[in-house]
Design an enzyme around this catalytic site. Sequence first.
Site, PDB file in Angstrom:
ATOM      1  CG  PHE A 182      11.231  24.468 -63.272  1.00 22.64           C
ATOM      2  CD1 PHE A 182      11.188  25.751 -63.811  1.00 22.64           C
ATOM      3  CD2 PHE A 182      12.148  23.567 -63.797  1.00 22.64           C
ATOM      4  CE1 PHE A 182      12.051  26.130 -64.839  1.00 22.64           C
ATOM      5  CE2 PHE A 182      13.008  23.930 -64.824  1.00 22.64           C
ATOM      6  CZ  PHE A 182      12.966  25.213 -65.341  1.00 22.64           C
ATOM      7  CB  CYS A 183       5.438  25.923 -64.030  1.00 20.83           C
ATOM      8  SG  CYS A 183       4.435  25.474 -62.592  1.00 20.83           S
ATOM      9  CB  THR A 184       5.333  30.994 -63.299  1.00 20.63           C
ATOM     10  OG1 THR A 184       5.733  31.012 -64.665  1.00 20.63           O
ATOM     11  CG2 THR A 184       5.526  32.375 -62.693  1.00 20.63           C
ATOM     12  N   GLY A 186       3.699  27.011 -59.828  1.00 22.09           N
ATOM     13  CA  GLY A 186       3.395  25.658 -59.390  1.00 22.09           C
ATOM     14  C   GLY A 186       2.176  25.026 -60.020  1.00 22.09           C
ATOM     15  CB  ILE A 211      10.191  30.143 -60.958  1.00 24.22           C
ATOM     16  CG1 ILE A 211      10.336  28.985 -61.941  1.00 24.22           C
ATOM     17  CG2 ILE A 211      11.389  31.079 -61.072  1.00 24.22           C
ATOM     18  CD1 ILE A 211      10.080  29.380 -63.383  1.00 24.22           C
TER      19      ILE A 211
END
Length: 309
Positions: A182-184, A186, A211
């Site tokens: 996951f990241c901020t 996508g 996120i």
Amino acid sequence: MAQALLCIAALYRFTPFADPASLRGPLLDACLSHNIKGTLLLAREGINGTIAGTPEAIDTILAYIRTLPGCDALEWKLSHNDTMPFNRMKVRLKREIVTMGQPDIDPLAGVGHYVPAAEWNALISDPDTILIDTRNDYEVAVGTFKGAIDPDIRSFREFPDWFRAKRATLEAEGRKPKIAMFCTGGIRCEKSTAFALSEGAEDVYHLKGGILKYLEDVPESESLWEGECFVFDQRVTVRHGLEPGDYDLCHGCRRPVSAQDKTSDLYVEGVQCPACATERTDIQRARYAARQHQEDLARTRGTHHIGSE
């Protein structure tokens, strides 16, 4: 009458631009004509960035961007704020719209399985899943998912080497788990999951919308997120519901600063924080102090210092 909220759009699209430089001028003019502020990056691999403006202006610019080659399926996420989180509008030409330093990785050729926010908890609660936070160390320090592995990287360029080492360790243990990343918003996972697949990993997943989408859609009472999420604008961090968080920004190093950080003897507003106090030269600190002085003067005059971003 209450002032209308400003709309913030975080957007990206991987698509081949034959001549990104030719797109820069018209895109910048379109944004400026609608009083949009923020930053957009253009590269041969596509577009990425965050912009803010009135809801009507954002709708217009998103419609414009969707007319660019291959951008009809543009990904974006909206949030709102009562103040403008950017100082100016910039459209920059880059080698990559998210810098990984792996020129052969093409997210259009294949990425991990997209997992909607509503299904994310079930995936990461599975004991056969390892959960990897692909963001930088200062972002992870502000908040992350419960049980996530922190690669402890200073930049996304370090992720490939970290992943190779981690995968070798897992294989030495005889494990082939499902891998969830996951990241901020996508975009980094488009590359990190594509990279993982290119390295021979098989069961690879990532959080669709990142996120930000999770914090928007999943009720706090059901959430597995702990802390706040760092964002790349003057809100600094957001919480569930994408409400502004409690951190400020160090204008020396662009890292988040907590209330506790501000109590440190190493903290100087606008100049340095405990994280960067030993990273800057006296010349740099003097320049930051001069900038902060100009900002303070502008604030007392009720004006805006354009160099504050």
